[in-house]
Scaffold this active site. Structure first.
Site, PDB file in Angstrom:
ATOM      1  N   GLY A 115       0.802  -1.218   0.000  1.00 54.53           N
ATOM      2  CA  GLY A 115       0.000   0.000   0.000  1.00 54.53           C
ATOM      3  C   GLY A 115       0.832   1.264   0.000  1.00 54.53           C
ATOM      4  O   GLY A 115       0.534   2.221  -0.712  1.00 54.53           O
ATOM      5  N   CYS A 232       0.908   1.468  13.517  1.00 57.41           N
ATOM      6  CA  CYS A 232      -0.552   1.525  13.694  1.00 57.41           C
ATOM      7  C   CYS A 232      -0.882   1.132  15.132  1.00 57.41           C
ATOM      8  O   CYS A 232      -1.725   0.273  15.390  1.00 57.41           O
ATOM      9  CB  CYS A 232      -1.273   0.635  12.675  1.00 57.41           C
ATOM     10  SG  CYS A 232      -0.743  -1.089  12.672  1.00 57.41           S
TER      11      CYS A 232
END
Length: 468
Positions: A115, A232
């Site tokens: 990504g 994250c």
């Protein structure tokens, strides 16, 4: 959703009065994101042709929300053409906020599934080089596919421990992105399995890994280069304290301001030992403050280094002699094929390994001994002296780059049949005597190759990429 008590207590201490709002966000649905590949299409052009409803993500100029409960963008032909990547909105932020310029040498240290690497590659616009690495060979295979679908050819896809890369890339990169392996606290709402993983390996386990990666990456960055570190997770041991550790080890690193957005929260110096206010420049993304999952980002610049580190940074980087001095005569079938393209190929950058022919980025180090899945753009293969162009080459081309085109509208049933690997009747689009390699496009965007003879197109779409 049931969260571990230890985690809830930590978040209550971290957020104070905001904790009830944070807990309430677990009752809200997750958000689905789509990021436009600006290497193939502009945002404005994509908005005109997008076949489903999208809403802009306010802090990502090429990012959009979509209704992931009711539509499947991954089955549309535009997805197979590499016009967009499906990515959680907050996860788009690190690659967006690392300022990439065409010509940069860029490293994505923990790149799978791709990504962030695909966005970094799109920003390079075919110039410089993207080194995309993932220690897991199986994950690196998925990374390679995503990079090739996006049409990124100036790339090395590696599968190595970051520490080993130092021997080859000391002081080499202009920009480095580290989306570090972490405890995943920010993804609990998106993926409930992350809670169980957190209980097995928490922040302390990952912080040791992160310290190792960030210092190894620091040694591969040029003086004056920039590094973006992200996770994250919410835990200070994996976020601000990693940046503190980096700066204790390498004081030449300066924390930079990130391009702001109203929903961003400041980093928390109070979680560090030295309480340096500079850590307020780092960014925390909380799901109760913006429409995305949890993330942390820190942008740093490497300043002057000591004499010893300067010696490492100035390590000579040269092309492998087999590439630098290559004077091999091109096979005739390849020369004929290249005549049908508008590309200006530099023959010195062609690298022939057995049947396979690669087009290499410029100014690479000698990489003998590295485990790699791809070096450069795979142009194709020579089979019995016949050149067969690769799927990767098809995705790198634009419609105007090749003279033999079969362009189908997205609603034509032949598009889905092509993506499933079927032979196509195209006599309505070609002359009876035309033959050879044709680039199959959907609405002007390449999908892959077919070989034409007598009005019939033999399907050459890569079997592993086919629509099921």
């Amino acid at each position: 959703m049931e969260l571990p008590k230890q985690f809830e207590e930590k978040m209550q201490e971290l957020l104070g009065d905001e904790f009830p709002d944070y807990i309430a966000c677990y009752d809200e649905p997750r958000y689905y994101g789509l990021r436009v590949n600006t290497g193939k299409i502009t945002v404005e052009e994509f908005q005109k042709i997008c076949p489903f409803e999208i809403t802009p993500i306010p802090w990502i100029e090429n990012g959009f929300y979509y209704d992931g409960e009711n539509i499947s963008p991954s089955r549309h032909p535009y997805y197979f053409a590499g016009l967009y990547y499906l990515q959680e909105p907050s996860a788009m932020t690190p690659a967006n906020r690392l300022p990439i310029e065409p010509g940069d040498k860029v490293l994505d240290v923990c790149a799978a599934p791709g990504g962030k690497a695909t966005e970094l590659g799109a920003k390079l616009k075919g110039e410089g080089v993207l080194v995309a690495n993932d220690i897991s060979n199986s994950r690196a295979k998925g990374l390679l596919k995503n990079i090739e679908v996006f049409g990124i050819g100036n790339v090395l896809v590696l599968s190595e421990e970051p520490g080993k890369l130092e021997d080859y890339f000391a002081g080499y990169f202009d920009k480095i992105l580290i989306d570090a392996p972490c405890s995943g606290e920010g993804m609990f709402r998106k993926d409930k399995k992350m809670v169980k993983a957190w209980e097995e390996h928490g922040p302390e386990f990952f912080s040791n890994i992160q310290k190792s990666i960030v210092t190894q990456a620091a040694r591969m960055l040029k003086p004056g280069g920039m590094m973006l570190y992200s996770t994250c997770t919410f835990d200070g041991r994996e976020n601000e304290r990693i940046i503190e550790y980096l700066r204790e080890t390498y004081p030449e690193f300066e924390v930079l301001d990130l391009n702001p957005y109203d929903g961003f929260a400041k980093g928390m110096p109070e979680l560090t030992a030295d309480k340096d206010i500079a850590y307020e420049k780092t960014v925390r993304i909380f799901p109760h403050k913006m429409k995305g999952e949890g993330h942390y980002l820190a942008l740093l610049r490497k300043g002057d280094v000591s004499a010893e580190k300067e010696r490492l940074a100035q390590k000579e980087h040269v092309l492998p002699s087999s590439i630098r001095k290559s004077k091999k005569k091109l096979p005739e079938d390849l020369e004929q094929f290249l005549c049908d393209t508008s590309w200006d190929i530099e023959e010195s950058r062609l690298d022939i390994h057995g049947e396979r022919i690669y087009y290499m980025p410029k100014d690479l180090p000698d990489m003998r001994g590295i485990r790699f899945l791809r070096t450069g753009l795979l142009l194709g293969e020579l089979k019995k002296n016949r050149f067969e162009p690769s799927q990767a080459l098809a995705m790198c081309l634009k419609k105007e780059d090749y003279c033999k085109i079969i362009d189908l509208p997205a609603e034509d049933t032949r598009v889905s049949r092509y993506l499933k690997g079927e032979t196509l009747d195209v006599d309505d689009l070609t002359g009876a005597k035309e033959k050879g390699w044709y680039l199959v496009c959907v609405d002007g965007y390449p999908l892959g190759w077919g070989k034409l003879s007598g009005g019939t197109l033999k399907n050459k779409y890569l079997p592993g990429w086919r629509l099921c």
